[in-house]
Write a protein that holds these residues in place. Sequence first.
Motif, mmCIF file in Angstrom:
data_model
loop_
_atom_site.group_PDB
_atom_site.id
_atom_site.type_symbol
_atom_site.label_atom_id
_atom_site.label_comp_id
_atom_site.label_asym_id
_atom_site.label_seq_id
_atom_site.Cartn_x
_atom_site.Cartn_y
_atom_site.Cartn_z
ATOM 1 N N ASN A 239 1.220 -1.074 -0.056
ATOM 2 C CA ASN A 239 0.280 0.086 0.199
ATOM 3 C C ASN A 239 0.904 0.977 0.011
ATOM 4 O OD1 ASN A 239 -2.321 -1.090 0.318
ATOM 5 N ND2 ASN A 239 -1.804 -1.979 2.400
ATOM 6 N N ILE A 251 -3.871 6.489 -6.528
ATOM 7 C CA ILE A 251 -4.180 5.330 -7.030
ATOM 8 C C ILE A 251 -5.189 4.810 -6.941
ATOM 9 C CG2 ILE A 251 -3.053 2.703 -6.644
ATOM 10 C CD1 ILE A 251 -0.417 4.817 -6.316
ATOM 11 N N GLU A 253 -6.983 1.763 -7.738
ATOM 12 C CA GLU A 253 -6.743 0.143 -7.216
ATOM 13 C C GLU A 253 -5.838 0.059 -7.436
ATOM 14 O OE1 GLU A 253 -8.526 -3.396 -9.768
ATOM 15 O OE2 GLU A 253 -9.359 -1.787 -10.521
ATOM 16 N N THR A 254 -5.019 -1.054 -6.841
ATOM 17 C CA THR A 254 -3.568 -1.570 -6.960
ATOM 18 C C THR A 254 -3.766 -3.142 -6.462
ATOM 19 O OG1 THR A 254 -2.704 0.043 -5.091
ATOM 20 C CG2 THR A 254 -1.214 -1.474 -5.444
ATOM 21 N N SER A 255 -3.063 -4.149 -7.256
ATOM 22 C CA SER A 255 -3.111 -5.830 -7.361
ATOM 23 C C SER A 255 -1.876 -5.879 -6.293
ATOM 24 C CB SER A 255 -2.711 -5.571 -9.004
ATOM 25 O OG SER A 255 -1.281 -5.623 -8.118
ATOM 26 N N ILE A 300 3.313 -4.836 -9.483
ATOM 27 C CA ILE A 300 1.814 -4.651 -9.046
ATOM 28 C C ILE A 300 1.228 -3.583 -10.037
ATOM 29 C CG2 ILE A 300 2.324 -4.544 -6.887
ATOM 30 C CD1 ILE A 300 2.251 -1.404 -7.309
ATOM 31 N N VAL A 302 -1.126 -1.489 -11.156
ATOM 32 C CA VAL A 302 -2.104 -0.107 -10.841
ATOM 33 C C VAL A 302 -2.971 0.660 -11.719
ATOM 34 C CG1 VAL A 302 -0.438 0.078 -9.614
ATOM 35 C CG2 VAL A 302 -0.526 1.743 -10.859
ATOM 36 N N TYR A 304 -4.835 4.580 -11.743
ATOM 37 C CA TYR A 304 -5.044 5.560 -11.107
ATOM 38 C C TYR A 304 -5.089 6.691 -12.307
ATOM 39 C CZ TYR A 304 -0.656 6.853 -14.009
ATOM 40 O OH TYR A 304 0.094 7.206 -14.999
#
Length: 341
Positions: A239, A251, A253-255, A300, A302, A304
Amino acid sequence: MMWLNWRQFRVQALVGTGALAVFAAYSVYLGADIRDGYDVYRAHCQGVADCARARSQFLSAYKNTLLLIAAGLGLLPAVIGTFWGAPLIARELESGTHRLVWNQSITRPRWLLAKVLFVGLAAMFLTGASAALLTWAAHPFDEVVKSEFSTFEFGARNIAPIGYAALAFTFGTVVGLLLRRTLPAMAVTLVVFLAFQFFFPNVVRPSLMPAERATLPMTAQSINEAQSLGSISGGSVINGVKIPGAPDAWIAETSPLRTANGKALDGTRFNDCIDSPPRTGAGGTFGDAAVCLAEYDLHIDVRYHPRSRYWAFQWLETAIYLTLSGILTTFGLWRIRRRVS
């Protein structure tokens, strides 16, 4: 009609005016103090190390205060909807005083519209003025933090709170019109609008515009620059990462941490690196854990939004709330003409 509305609303208006005056005085004091602190921060920011220390001291001095005020201002629309909107019509219907007005020359829709406009505009002014005061007071802090898209800050700055107040008030009014009982209408308005305030920023707002996409390699340095590793629910998550070239981006969404083949890093390996990484003597926020994770060649994905979209989101979200408010008002006018006796 205006005089009658004023007579019925004068206590709430005077209380709101007094509260706004107190908040204005405090905002002027807080804004001056923040600007003094900002000057001290700039004066001590001579090198990279000095800047980091001065920035940390500046943020810690005002972060909790501004967060508390923003949370309070975020609750203001719900309070307005509960205590101004819900009783507006429900109290009249519950006590039967509406019959006196309806036996005069004023039509039902005109009576409802006059009350909604009179009190609704007052609610929008109170909330908008409070947001403007907080926006001014917190401006130097916001320029340093650059977290305008966070839930509390976005809903307590600039023009968005005006839309929130309009929707909360009209929603409370329509609920009161439907339920015809003051206390149940107040309870429903408070619960539903608070749930809506949580739902919209976290579920709807990220999708109001198509998000940019990026794949970020998770080197040891990148991991050390993040805010946290892991979560309460478990899983190989990271995070608070930064987008290269757009460090102030929101951001959405973050995988999970992914290996080179695109699969999420196994939870056992992730926890082993967090709990008992090989000793390398590495420094940084996560030290040996960051080095251990970096050996898996992670990345990752993302989604954004650049910081430049901030005002577009403000205008778009405000327009949505005002449109919903208009739809609720139209429904209320139809309802009182057709169904309320």
